[in-house]
Design a protein around this motif. Structure first.
Motif, short mmCIF file in Angstrom:
data_model
loop_
_atom_site.label_atom_id
_atom_site.label_comp_id
_atom_site.label_asym_id
_atom_site.label_seq_id
_atom_site.Cartn_x
_atom_site.Cartn_y
_atom_site.Cartn_z
N TYR A 180 0.83 -1.21 0.00
CA TYR A 180 0.00 0.00 0.00
C TYR A 180 0.86 1.26 0.00
N ILE B 99 0.59 3.80 -3.25
CA ILE B 99 0.20 5.21 -3.17
C ILE B 99 1.28 6.09 -3.80
N ALA C 295 -4.07 3.63 4.09
CA ALA C 295 -4.41 3.29 2.71
C ALA C 295 -5.25 2.02 2.63
N ILE D 210 -8.70 2.48 0.56
CA ILE D 210 -8.71 2.06 -0.83
C ILE D 210 -9.84 1.06 -1.03
N VAL E 252 -7.69 9.43 0.86
CA VAL E 252 -6.47 8.89 1.46
C VAL E 252 -5.24 9.67 0.99
N TRP F 168 -2.53 11.45 3.39
CA TRP F 168 -1.07 11.39 3.22
C TRP F 168 -0.47 12.80 3.14
#
Length: 332
Positions: free
Chosen positions: A129, A133, A210, A214, A230, A234
């Protein structure tokens, strides 16, 4: 010397911040990240290029000296263990469905090469993940790998995934204490249901939320909202460090508290594993163009008064408990 001007920057427009950067070279450098942050957090609609530039500015991937082509040669020579490759393939196949910006073979390659660059960390479940990302944002395998190395180094992820998991255990304690301080009625309910942060918080830290957001539902608009939300999570974490996941946990739990306090053990854990489903209205409101700045995700987090001093105090508190308990465990 910069204190007065930095006190007023939250009240300036993006254009005014840009004009300040033109006054002199030192201000250009000093205000660069400030302008990036304000642009990202003031609900700017077109943000893909800006986000990429901002994350690269924060992570400084060029510090991670690596030769991607050389790593590919090492991988082709069998330096990545087959069992690790098989786990990576399985994890990638189970994540990021219906995300058109992500190419699964490229993500697998990035993860395999990472195990060569940072063998002391290796591969752990959740790394897919983090890498995914970064690839979605950078759209470049070499850049994504460099950013992944820097992210893992800067956030000392090895302390989360090492055998004793010292940092993860500390974070569990801190989350429990923050829930007690900020949402005491929910904390009391968790105690009644015998739920602690160790039951739900691992993916919040190992994947930086995440894996919890997701989505691969049939509703493509919902999936896109989850991804954008998400990415905004971040943004906050990259700017603010480990303090921000703590704030985000409190924010999320405040949003769904009324549901949680009426649920039993299994229901609570199911909700916390699939928290995006309960956050749909919040995500839709956050992603609405022209949304009031005061009610934005960024502004809501600012109202949650978790300070570095508070986290340091809780860390010392945890250390003193460890020092008290461990010798007695050894004696018994």
């Amino acid at each position: 010397e910069f204190l007065p001007i930095f006190l007023i920057h939250p009240f300036l427009t993006i254009d005014e911040l840009g004009e300040l950067r033109l006054l002199c070279k030192s201000w250009a450098n000093r205000f660069k990240l400030v302008m990036f942050k304000e642009s990202l957090t003031r609900n700017v609609i077109t943000r893909d290029i800006l986000r990429r530039a901002t994350w690269i500015e924060i992570l400084k991937p060029d510090v991670a000296e690596l030769n991607y082509d050389h790593l590919l040669i090492r991988m082709s020579e069998g330096q990545v263990l087959k069992e690790i490759s098989d786990i990576i393939h399985l994890d990638v196949s189970r994540s990021f469905h219906r995300i058109e910006q992500l190419d699964p073979p490229s993500l697998e390659e990035i993860l395999r090469l990472f195990t060569l660059v940072r063998p002391e960390v290796g591969y752990f479940q959740g790394l897919n993940y983090l890498a995914g990302i970064l690839f979605i944002v950078t759209q470049d395998k070499t850049m994504a790998l460099k950013c992944l190395v820097r992210l893992v180094d800067n956030f000392k992820v090895v302390d989360l995934v090492s055998e004793e998991m010292p940092k993860l255990k500390l974070f569990f304690y801190v989350v429990d204490r923050l829930l007690c301080l900020f949402i005491p009625d929910l904390h009391d309910h968790f105690k009644t249901e015998m739920i602690t942060a160790s039951h739900f918080a691992s993916p919040y830290f190992l994947t930086l939320f995440a894996s919890n957001f997701i989505s691969a539902t049939e509703d493509q608009r919902f999936n896109e909202n989850c991804l954008e939300f998400v990415l905004r999570v971040w943004d906050q974490i990259l700017f603010g460090g480990w303090k921000m996941p703590m704030k985000i946990i409190i924010f999320l739990f405040q949003e769904i508290k009324e549901d949680l306090v009426n649920m039993a053990f299994e229901e609570i854990l199911n909700i916390l594993r699939n928290i995006n489903m309960r956050m749909n209205k919040t995500m839709q409101a956050e992603l609405t163009p022209g949304k009031s700045r005061d009610s934005s995700f960024h502004e809501q987090l600012k109202k949650i008064n978790i300070t570095e001093e508070m986290l340091s105090l809780l860390e010392r508190e945890y250390a003193s408990i460890e020092d008290y308990v461990n010798p007695r465990l050894i004696q018994h």
